[in-house]
Design a protein around this motif. Structure first.
Motif, PDB file in Angstrom:
ATOM      1  N   VAL A 176      43.820  40.629  39.644  1.00  0.00           N
ATOM      2  CA  VAL A 176      44.436  41.230  41.107  1.00  0.00           C
ATOM      3  C   VAL A 176      43.539  41.781  42.070  1.00  0.00           C
ATOM      4  CG1 VAL A 176      46.278  42.800  42.057  1.00  0.00           C
ATOM      5  CG2 VAL A 176      46.859  41.655  39.740  1.00  0.00           C
ATOM      6  N   LEU A 177      42.662  42.427  41.598  1.00  0.00           N
ATOM      7  CA  LEU A 177      41.550  43.378  42.383  1.00  0.00           C
ATOM      8  C   LEU A 177      40.605  42.148  42.765  1.00  0.00           C
ATOM      9  CD1 LEU A 177      40.967  46.500  40.648  1.00  0.00           C
ATOM     10  CD2 LEU A 177      42.508  46.060  42.700  1.00  0.00           C
ATOM     11  N   GLU A 178      40.237  41.180  41.791  1.00  0.00           N
ATOM     12  CA  GLU A 178      39.450  40.031  42.195  1.00  0.00           C
ATOM     13  C   GLU A 178      40.017  39.077  43.278  1.00  0.00           C
ATOM     14  OE1 GLU A 178      37.996  38.143  38.797  1.00  0.00           O
ATOM     15  OE2 GLU A 178      37.544  40.010  37.921  1.00  0.00           O
ATOM     16  N   ALA A 179      41.162  38.897  43.273  1.00  0.00           N
ATOM     17  CA  ALA A 179      41.788  38.154  44.170  1.00  0.00           C
ATOM     18  C   ALA A 179      41.792  38.958  45.773  1.00  0.00           C
ATOM     19  CB  ALA A 179      43.458  37.852  43.896  1.00  0.00           C
ATOM     20  N   PHE A 180      42.109  40.123  45.728  1.00  0.00           N
ATOM     21  CA  PHE A 180      41.640  40.996  46.892  1.00  0.00           C
ATOM     22  C   PHE A 180      40.376  40.813  47.502  1.00  0.00           C
ATOM     23  CE2 PHE A 180      45.823  43.056  46.066  1.00  0.00           C
ATOM     24  CZ  PHE A 180      46.316  42.830  47.192  1.00  0.00           C
ATOM     25  N   GLY A 181      39.633  40.908  46.392  1.00  0.00           N
ATOM     26  CA  GLY A 181      37.974  40.857  46.534  1.00  0.00           C
ATOM     27  C   GLY A 181      37.599  39.601  47.179  1.00  0.00           C
TER      28      GLY A 181
END
Length: 292
Positions: A176-181
């Motif tokens: 999830v955080l990598e997608a935002f990143g």
């Protein structure tokens, strides 16, 4: 006017709307729906700006043709592959940098940490500062806690910490955080805001807290949050030591009605942001403009 409106909507979703939403507290009551909302803002900005470019290109060739309109039309259409190139470039950068940091940190943890006898994936570091985090991975993930964490917490609170980190690993919050990143890095600097990236980090911590509180209860989780509030997780890891006050408020808030209202509001806004600009502006404009 339609291309202009789409462009303004895209710019609004890219910066001012996230900045305003970051000040609101209601999305944190339902963190899973909150993640969807924050992701929809980023995707909605991309879709609206792309639709603005395409409708502008369409408008140019439906008017009386001149050389500058043809040139501008070609340039706008050429921006599409450029946008996708930047997206995949950002994806490669984020994936490579994050994977490298995690691999190196995992090697250091395995070298310096002591394995937990009953929990082979847990490593205990000889550090007195209370800290806990996980190093997510498809296989052989690591949960890392310091000796200070073990000494500062009772058994129930320590279990809450471990359940929190296991939730990160089990449900792959790192993705999830990598997608935002990726979306954050793909946006041009002038359109970029840290609000969505920061809020996504808060949301995944609250999601992990919700998983932990089901196992250990609220008091044990609250004690764990208080004990770890001064720690920090290394880059590339997921740690439960951020936004202590927000996490405590989330634990204290036991209103089922408020959580349901937050979820409904977040999902409704997500659908509006993703669907409305295209369905109400871009598609009708294309239907009116293109002769069939």
């Amino acid at each position: 006017m339609t291309p202009l409106w789409l462009g303004l909507i895209g710019l609004a979703l890219a910066q001012p709307v996230p900045l305003l939403l970051a000040r609101a507290t209601w999305p944190t009551r339902s963190p899973m729906a909150g993640v969807v909302l924050w992701q929809s803002l980023a995707l909605g900005a991309v879709l609206s700006i792309s639709a603005a470019a395409l409708t502008t290109a369409l408008w140019l060739v439906t008017q009386e043709l001149t050389w500058w309109k043809i040139v501008l039309h070609v340039l706008i259409l050429a921006m599409g592959p450029l946008v996708w190139w930047r997206f995949w470039w950002a994806f490669g950068q984020v994936w490579s940098e994050t994977s490298t940091r995690r691999r190196r940190h995992r090697e250091l943890v395995d070298l310096l940490g002591e394995p937990h006898g009953a929990l082979p994936a847990v490593r205990i570091l000889a550090e007195q500062t209370p800290v806990a985090y996980c190093i997510p991975r498809l296989r052989d993930a690591r949960v890392v806690i310091s000796q200070g964490t073990v000494d500062a917490l009772d058994d129930d609170a320590l279990q809450a910490v471990l359940e929190h980190e296991r939730a990160h690993v089990r449900t792959r919050h790192d993705l999830v955080l990598e997608a935002f990143g990726v979306l954050h890095k793909a946006f041009p600097r002038v359109l970029r805001t840290d609000a969505s990236l920061r809020q996504s980090q808060v949301m995944v911590e609250l999601m992990a807290d919700d998983a932990a509180r089901k196992v250990t209860g609220d008091p044990a989780l609250a004690r764990a949050i208080m004990a770890l509030s001064g720690g920090a997780a290394p880059d590339g890891t997921l740690g439960g030591s951020v936004e202590g006050l927000v996490r405590l408020e989330h634990v204290r808030d036991d209103s089922v009605r408020a959580r349901r209202w937050s979820a409904a509001a977040s999902l409704t806004l997500s659908a509006i942001v993703l669907v409305a600009p295209t369905a109400l502006l871009a598609i009708p404009y294309a239907v009116r403009t293109v002769p069939f």
